[in-house]
Design an enzyme around this catalytic site. Sequence first.
Site, short mmCIF file in Angstrom:
data_model
loop_
_atom_site.label_atom_id
_atom_site.label_comp_id
_atom_site.label_asym_id
_atom_site.label_seq_id
_atom_site.Cartn_x
_atom_site.Cartn_y
_atom_site.Cartn_z
N HIS A 1 -6.63 -5.93 -1.25
CA HIS A 1 -5.60 -4.89 -1.12
C HIS A 1 -4.42 -5.37 -0.28
CE1 HIS A 1 -3.97 -0.86 -1.15
NE2 HIS A 1 -3.93 -0.83 0.16
N SER B 1 0.82 -1.20 0.00
CA SER B 1 0.00 0.00 0.00
C SER B 1 0.86 1.27 0.00
CB SER B 1 -0.96 -0.02 1.19
OG SER B 1 -1.97 0.95 1.06
N ASP C 1 -8.73 -5.75 -5.55
CA ASP C 1 -8.46 -4.47 -4.89
C ASP C 1 -9.00 -3.33 -5.74
OD1 ASP C 1 -7.50 -2.35 -3.42
OD2 ASP C 1 -5.42 -2.59 -4.08
#
Length: 314
Positions: free
Chosen positions: A291, A22, A235
């Site tokens: 994600h 991320s 995601d």
Amino acid sequence: MQKWYEKYPVFKSKDLYLAGSSFAGHFVPNLANALLDDNKQSKQSKFNLKGLVLGNPMLRKKLDDIAKIDFFFSREMINSSLYNEIKKECNAIDENNYFSSIKTTWSAKCKNLVFEADLAAFKTDAHNYSPQKLFDVFRPPCAKTEQDLNLGKQVPIVSTEVDMCHPLRVQFYFNLPEVQKAFHGNQTNLSYRWKGCFTANFKYNEADKDLDMLPALKNLLQQSIPITIFSGDQDGIIPIEGTLQHLEKLAEELNIKLTKEETWNSGTKEGGVKYEFGDLLKFLTVKGGNHHVTSSRPSQAFSIFSNFTINWMH
């Protein structure tokens, strides 16, 4: 890190890999470049950096905001009429001139259309819409609260194979008095409970989020540092459509060709699609991953690190 090496000198000669997911798409490449700069300036032992591994990394956020719409459309979550209207109204970013200093102001119509797409994609209304769904578009988010756990209620696994309430369980666990005592936590007896970083207590620097990270990756590749990037295909926050577009742009700037595109396997299961750009840059999609691939598809994440990172670099 220098102090840590001084305290544990046995690690000085070990291979060093930097990894994260991320927002680590920002701080891991920046750290890597800082280590390489230190290697050039320092007379002491060098950081033996062997490669980077990035999961669903934030690289060009403003473009990813629009890539979400491509993600929805490619999975038939929105219709072509809404898709085309958004692409026309929200076409405000030039990929070839992506700078954080150039403020992108979405029109009110663009914002409304994108929100309409969010509601249509998840077949819901404004009252019931949860932005958390974007982190894993095909699994329902955790509907329980920490209070449920405090009351001893059972919090079931919400979706097949993935416990969407896992962060909640962690928060509950770290607030148990016996746990805090065991790891010598909260010795000042704070008046509030411990919370994970993704709460109101954690603030991103909005300007930093919009920084273009391709120059940082480009500098690493030019110094022969291999980079492996992987992304879960469920995601919606940083979708694979956007990340692949960013890496194609990076390869173009470095005059690197896409040398291989094929499916990859994790054991007997299909892992996803693997793209290789030259000898130093790999991108792998992870089938069924959200994600946070390391949580939603841990065996595939381990396979990527062991088979496509360590072995590849040796």
